[in-house]
Design an enzyme around this catalytic site. Structure first.
Site, PDB file in Angstrom:
ATOM      1  CE  LYS A  87     -11.677  -4.567  -7.385  1.00 11.21           C
ATOM      2  NZ  LYS A  87     -11.618  -3.087  -6.544  1.00 11.21           N
ATOM      3  CE  LYS A 138      -4.193  -1.256   0.081  1.00 12.42           C
ATOM      4  NZ  LYS A 138      -5.090  -2.342   0.465  1.00 12.42           N
ATOM      5  CE  LYS A 143      -4.794 -13.237  -8.728  1.00 11.32           C
ATOM      6  NZ  LYS A 143      -5.185 -13.323  -7.571  1.00 11.32           N
TER       7      LYS A 143
END
Ligand code: TRP
Length: 329
Positions: free
Chosen positions: A197, A111, A194
């Site tokens: 989103k 993050k 894979k």
């Protein structure tokens, strides 16, 4: 009976990777265990989502999970922020969570790298809130993907640390839920990797039949097998992986044989794949849309679920307070 807790992020729509890779297995899991499923809306605040959309997202995610088969008759389904006891447990557990170990968490480091403009304390203590979610129901198992394994390990550490500090066995050390077989990784249709989103290659449960058709027909392929029994490229392997999930073994064998004798036509393969995906997805989509438009039903589910969840949470927090020396005067 085992107690299972699973938190669901309230950002983004569910794609086939979520459904076939995890959610579909929850249906049996909830029959065999005492399950708590909740929408992690407090967690989603760590990345500062558009606050005007938060409520709508929570409702959509809830409808998607219910439409996919989570059953409020069998499980406790609730919204995290409807159970404020978890905020208190989070506060109390924070006293035993060391900054150094939180800073070393892989998800936190990622993050920082991606959103250096928003390194807030909620993000740093994300694993503590997740531990509170799990420990508040004294869960024994948690279904986790690879990206959440470290968080579950930290949850075990906090459980152990708490038990040792106060000479109690209040918290079991929650283990990963074992589905009995390897979970399938659903690939994307863009040639590699894979479905996800952030990868932008998702087939979504709420996609229309037409959307699915279009996306599948655009799937990456190659120039075709150059010799009998040649090894499949990753793009073709991915198409077959999806076919195996949604089609009958006969269909898979039919196209496999055609690939092996070099008579395959990728257009036919994709048409079949699209039709079989639609057969799975369209009834789910219809259920989701039905549920999403039924406010009365949605609020009944979370009201009843919230009450059950709070009942379980209150008992835990009461004991934690006593153990930590908090008693009323
Ligand atoms: N962190 C999880 C995710 O991003 C969501 C989550 C929050 C969770 N609390 C949880 C998952 C408790 C399992 C148990 O997917």
């Amino acid at each position: 009976m085992n107690r299972v807790v699973s938190g669901i992020r309230s950002t983004g729509n569910l794609h086939l990777g979520n459904y076939f890779g995890a959610l579909r297995n929850f249906i049996r899991m909830q029959q065999e265990n005492e399950c708590f499923f909740f929408i992690a809306d407090y967690h989603s605040l760590t990345t500062h989502p558009d606050h005007t959309k938060l409520h709508g997202n929570v409702k959509s995610v809830l409808a998607e999970y219910l439409g996919s088969g989570l059953d409020p008759e069998q499980s406790t389904i609730y919204v995290q922020s409807d159970m404020p006891e978890v905020a208190e447990l989070y506060l109390l557990l924070n006293m035993h969570a060391y900054i150094g170990e939180l800073e070393r968490t892989a998800s936190f480091k990622e993050k920082i790298r991606k959103h250096s403009d928003n390194v807030n304390a909620g993000l740093l203590t994300y694993p503590v809130l997740m531990a509170a979610d799990i420990l508040i129901h004294r869960a024994t198992q948690v279904p986790v993907g690879k990206d959440q394994e470290q968080h579950l390990e930290m949850t075990r550490k906090y459980a152990r640390r708490f038990n040792n500090a106060y000479g109690t066995e209040l918290f079991p050390e929650p283990q990963p839920y074992n589905f009995g077989e390897e979970l399938i990784k659903i690939p994307g249709l863009d040639g590699s990797g894979k479905m996800g989103k952030s990868e932008g290659n998702g087939l979504y449960l709420i996609d229309t039949d037409k959307d699915i058709q279009k996306k599948v027909m655009r799937a990456t392929t190659d120039e075709g097998p150059q010799a009998p029994f040649s090894v499949k490229s990753e793009a073709i392997e991915n198409i077959f992986t999806l076919l195996k999930v949604v089609s009958t073994p006969d269909t898979v064998e039919y196209f496999n044989d055609k690939y092996n004798d070099c008579t395959i036509r990728y257009g036919d393969l994709k048409k079949q794949l699209a039709a079989d995906i639609i057969a799975h997805v369209s009834p789910i989509r219809e259920r989701i849309l039905d549920i999403r438009s039924n406010d009365e039903y949605l609020s009944k589910v979370v009201k009843e679920g919230g009450e059950k969840a709070r009942e379980s949470a209150r008992q835990t927090v009461k004991q934690v307070r006593e153990l930590m020396g908090i008693t009323s005067i």
